[in-house]
Design an enzyme around this catalytic site. Sequence first.
Site, mmCIF file in Angstrom:
data_model
loop_
_atom_site.group_PDB
_atom_site.id
_atom_site.type_symbol
_atom_site.label_atom_id
_atom_site.label_comp_id
_atom_site.label_asym_id
_atom_site.label_seq_id
_atom_site.Cartn_x
_atom_site.Cartn_y
_atom_site.Cartn_z
ATOM 1 N N HIS A 53 0.838 -1.191 0.000
ATOM 2 C CA HIS A 53 0.000 0.000 0.000
ATOM 3 C C HIS A 53 0.879 1.249 0.000
ATOM 4 O O HIS A 53 2.106 1.170 0.179
ATOM 5 C CB HIS A 53 -0.953 0.006 1.216
ATOM 6 C CG HIS A 53 -0.266 0.026 2.533
ATOM 7 N ND1 HIS A 53 -0.211 -1.049 3.375
ATOM 8 C CD2 HIS A 53 0.410 1.014 3.166
ATOM 9 C CE1 HIS A 53 0.448 -0.736 4.469
ATOM 10 N NE2 HIS A 53 0.837 0.505 4.359
HETATM 11 C C1 T46 Z 1 2.608 0.965 6.986
HETATM 12 C C2 T46 Z 1 3.508 -0.167 7.272
HETATM 13 C C3 T46 Z 1 4.933 0.179 7.219
HETATM 14 C C4 T46 Z 1 -5.610 -0.087 12.781
HETATM 15 O O1 T46 Z 1 -6.791 -0.381 13.030
HETATM 16 N N1 T46 Z 1 -5.005 0.969 13.398
HETATM 17 C C5 T46 Z 1 -3.734 1.333 13.144
HETATM 18 O O2 T46 Z 1 -3.214 2.322 13.723
HETATM 19 C C6 T46 Z 1 -2.985 0.560 12.175
HETATM 20 C C7 T46 Z 1 -1.547 0.934 11.838
HETATM 21 C C8 T46 Z 1 -3.591 -0.491 11.550
HETATM 22 N N2 T46 Z 1 -4.876 -0.834 11.854
HETATM 23 C C9 T46 Z 1 -5.492 -1.993 11.209
HETATM 24 C C10 T46 Z 1 -5.766 -1.782 9.715
HETATM 25 C C11 T46 Z 1 -5.628 -3.174 9.125
HETATM 26 O O3 T46 Z 1 -6.865 -3.848 9.208
HETATM 27 O O4 T46 Z 1 -4.607 -3.108 11.277
HETATM 28 C C12 T46 Z 1 -4.640 -3.863 10.067
HETATM 29 C C13 T46 Z 1 -3.257 -3.969 9.469
HETATM 30 O O5 T46 Z 1 -2.808 -2.668 9.150
HETATM 31 P P1 T46 Z 1 -1.914 -2.358 7.862
HETATM 32 O O6 T46 Z 1 -2.569 -2.890 6.641
HETATM 33 O O7 T46 Z 1 -1.573 -0.930 7.873
HETATM 34 O O8 T46 Z 1 -0.633 -3.253 8.190
HETATM 35 P P2 T46 Z 1 0.800 -3.304 7.534
HETATM 36 O O9 T46 Z 1 1.657 -4.080 8.459
HETATM 37 O O10 T46 Z 1 0.717 -3.750 6.118
HETATM 38 O O11 T46 Z 1 1.333 -1.794 7.492
HETATM 39 C C14 T46 Z 1 1.883 -1.158 8.642
HETATM 40 C C15 T46 Z 1 1.249 0.230 8.831
HETATM 41 O O12 T46 Z 1 -0.017 0.060 9.327
HETATM 42 C C16 T46 Z 1 1.267 1.005 7.565
HETATM 43 O O13 T46 Z 1 0.823 2.308 7.758
HETATM 44 O O14 T46 Z 1 2.904 1.778 6.159
HETATM 45 O O15 T46 Z 1 3.238 -0.900 8.473
#
Ligand code: T46
Length: 134
Positions: A53
């Site tokens: 993303h």
């Molecule tokens: C990024 C990379 C480097 C929440 O509900 N609250 C939050 O503050 C966060 C960060 C995530 N979420 C939920 C949203 C998704 O359903 O947790 C799930 C996984 O989040 P995300 O798709 O963002 O996960 P990653 O590991 O792919 O990405 C993370 C960061 O969230 C993102 O901003 O750039 O690490």
Amino acid sequence: MKDYNTPFIIEFPKIGKSDLGFISIAEKENLPFVPKRIYWTYYTPEDVERGGHSHFDLQQILVAVAGKIEITTELLNGEKKSFILERPNVGLFIPKMCWRTMKYTHNAVQMCIASNEYDEKDYIRDYNVFLETK
Ligand code: T46
């Protein structure tokens, strides 16, 4: 002047020595933005790729406080880079509008220092939409 439109490595100061241990500190002088949020991910299975993303507005610094993280980045100008984080005093600045993927060793703990609060509307999760966003 520093270019905040491209990813770059930040080396945080390290105080200490190997027989006592170390402390690293992210003072405002070492940070390209004022943090609004810090979160961490861990125990990611080694066959899982996270990320996939971009963010419209969020800027981040990722730190492998334990283990090793392999990160790929891609900007809208087509510039692609790869980074390895495996030292707890080293972070990667990720600018807004930067597609990224991350792979982890199972023991990796990724700390993310973020410039904004969580907002799902700030994500671009479709690669083709990212490429078309100018
Ligand atoms: C990024 C990379 C480097 C929440 O509900 N609250 C939050 O503050 C966060 C960060 C995530 N979420 C939920 C949203 C998704 O359903 O947790 C799930 C996984 O989040 P995300 O798709 O963002 O996960 P990653 O590991 O792919 O990405 C993370 C960061 O969230 C993102 O901003 O750039 O690490």
